[in-house]
Scaffold this motif. Structure first.
Motif, PDB file in Angstrom:
ATOM      1  N   LYS A   5       0.951  -1.039   0.204  1.00  0.00           N
ATOM      2  CA  LYS A   5       0.171  -0.081  -0.141  1.00  0.00           C
ATOM      3  C   LYS A   5       0.309   0.693   0.243  1.00  0.00           C
ATOM      4  O   LYS A   5       1.248   2.035   0.982  1.00  0.00           O
ATOM      5  CB  LYS A   5      -0.940  -0.165   0.902  1.00  0.00           C
ATOM      6  CG  LYS A   5      -1.914  -1.259   1.664  1.00  0.00           C
ATOM      7  CD  LYS A   5      -2.830  -1.381   0.419  1.00  0.00           C
ATOM      8  CE  LYS A   5      -3.676  -2.855   0.813  1.00  0.00           C
ATOM      9  NZ  LYS A   5      -4.045  -3.478   0.238  1.00  0.00           N
ATOM     10  N   PRO A  17      -2.594   5.731   1.465  1.00  0.00           N
ATOM     11  CA  PRO A  17      -3.336   4.598   2.048  1.00  0.00           C
ATOM     12  C   PRO A  17      -4.383   4.957   3.038  1.00  0.00           C
ATOM     13  O   PRO A  17      -3.637   5.782   4.148  1.00  0.00           O
ATOM     14  CB  PRO A  17      -2.273   3.648   2.621  1.00  0.00           C
ATOM     15  CG  PRO A  17      -0.744   3.783   1.970  1.00  0.00           C
ATOM     16  CD  PRO A  17      -0.917   5.351   2.074  1.00  0.00           C
ATOM     17  N   GLY A  19      -7.008   5.268   5.699  1.00  0.00           N
ATOM     18  CA  GLY A  19      -7.183   4.871   7.277  1.00  0.00           C
ATOM     19  C   GLY A  19      -8.303   5.852   7.707  1.00  0.00           C
ATOM     20  O   GLY A  19      -9.030   6.787   7.583  1.00  0.00           O
ATOM     21  N   ARG A  57      -9.465  -1.261   5.132  1.00  0.00           N
ATOM     22  CA  ARG A  57      -9.095  -0.651   3.737  1.00  0.00           C
ATOM     23  C   ARG A  57      -7.685  -1.933   3.588  1.00  0.00           C
ATOM     24  O   ARG A  57      -7.797  -2.309   2.768  1.00  0.00           O
ATOM     25  CB  ARG A  57      -8.823  -0.115   2.878  1.00  0.00           C
ATOM     26  CG  ARG A  57     -10.232   0.838   2.260  1.00  0.00           C
ATOM     27  CD  ARG A  57     -11.433   0.144   2.178  1.00  0.00           C
ATOM     28  NE  ARG A  57     -12.582  -0.713   3.105  1.00  0.00           N
ATOM     29  CZ  ARG A  57     -12.979  -2.052   2.805  1.00  0.00           C
ATOM     30  NH1 ARG A  57     -13.021  -2.333   1.775  1.00  0.00           N
ATOM     31  NH2 ARG A  57     -13.246  -2.956   3.743  1.00  0.00           N
ATOM     32  N   GLY A  58      -6.550  -1.432   4.538  1.00  0.00           N
ATOM     33  CA  GLY A  58      -5.193  -1.941   4.208  1.00  0.00           C
ATOM     34  C   GLY A  58      -5.984  -3.433   4.652  1.00  0.00           C
ATOM     35  O   GLY A  58      -4.091  -3.791   4.284  1.00  0.00           O
ATOM     36  N   ASP A  59      -6.437  -4.390   5.009  1.00  0.00           N
ATOM     37  CA  ASP A  59      -6.241  -5.390   5.677  1.00  0.00           C
ATOM     38  C   ASP A  59      -6.719  -6.833   4.050  1.00  0.00           C
ATOM     39  O   ASP A  59      -6.925  -7.285   4.164  1.00  0.00           O
ATOM     40  CB  ASP A  59      -7.430  -5.913   6.283  1.00  0.00           C
ATOM     41  CG  ASP A  59      -6.957  -4.709   7.586  1.00  0.00           C
ATOM     42  OD1 ASP A  59      -5.894  -4.862   8.059  1.00  0.00           O
ATOM     43  OD2 ASP A  59      -8.175  -4.961   8.268  1.00  0.00           O
ATOM     44  N   ASP A  61      -6.261  -7.144  -0.018  1.00  0.00           N
ATOM     45  CA  ASP A  61      -5.293  -7.606  -0.606  1.00  0.00           C
ATOM     46  C   ASP A  61      -5.485  -7.417  -2.216  1.00  0.00           C
ATOM     47  O   ASP A  61      -4.945  -7.853  -3.323  1.00  0.00           O
ATOM     48  CB  ASP A  61      -4.020  -8.337  -0.781  1.00  0.00           C
ATOM     49  CG  ASP A  61      -4.222  -9.934  -0.897  1.00  0.00           C
ATOM     50  OD1 ASP A  61      -5.984  -9.775  -0.847  1.00  0.00           O
ATOM     51  OD2 ASP A  61      -3.628 -10.380  -0.276  1.00  0.00           O
TER      52      ASP A  61
END
Length: 183
Positions: A5, A17, A19, A57-59, A61
């Protein structure tokens, strides 16, 4: 595919990214009537749901969600997302939304798209990035063509808004075309 990211920097924008720290900007975006109209959004979202959404969202891929922040003061001016990943066909969808009139016409969207496509075509195996734009969103269609998207077709009467039907224009850019444009 999108395990990395990145933060991408340009002259006008920095892509970061998303958050929970960007939730106020997202809230402004999803609450702006003009942004909702241009993206064909019918639904609503509450603040806490938006905060949870951006926090998660960062979780994933299989997608890349980036906040578009103005380079001069780092304020949130929109988001750009690669989603609907098709790993078998090395393709995905791009969507972008700006917070409204305070962000329109400043080159933020153009630079954000270029930064993201430069990154994705240089660092992944993606072959095709597609999108759809409604027939009344001339400003966005102009930007997409300017950066290299090619019109592929039309989904007729794809959106009903304010009692009227609107077509959705299907566009894409391919990695070989982008590489040639970038040289």
């Amino acid at each position: 595919m999108f395990t990395n990211k990145p933060t991408l920097s340009g002259e006008r924008v920095t892509l970061r990214p998303v958050g929970p720290e960007h939730v106020d900007g997202l809230w402004e975006l999803v609450s702006d009537p003009e942004s909702k109209r241009l993206t064909g959004s019918h639904g609503t979202i509450d603040y806490e749901t938006a905060k949870i959404w951006y926090g998660s969202r960062g979780d994933h891929d299989d997608r890349l969600d980036l906040a578009i922040c103005a380079a001069d003061d780092d304020t949130y001016v929109g988001e750009i997302v690669l989603n609907e990943l098709d790993p078998h066909n090395l393709s995905c969808n791009l969507r972008i939304a700006l917070v409204g009139p305070r962000a329109f016409g400043r080159g933020y969207g153009t630079e954000a798209i270029r930064l993201l496509l430069d990154h994705v075509f240089a660092t992944t195996e993606l072959h095709r990035v597609g999108l759809e734009v409604f027939d009344f969103n001339d400003r966005a269609a102009h930007v997409y063509r300017k950066v290299g998207f090619v019109e592929e077709g039309v989904r007729r009467d794809a959106l009903r808004q304010d009692g009227r039907w609107h077509d959705s224009i299907i566009m894409s850019v391919l990695a070989p075309d982008w590489t040639v444009r970038s040289i």
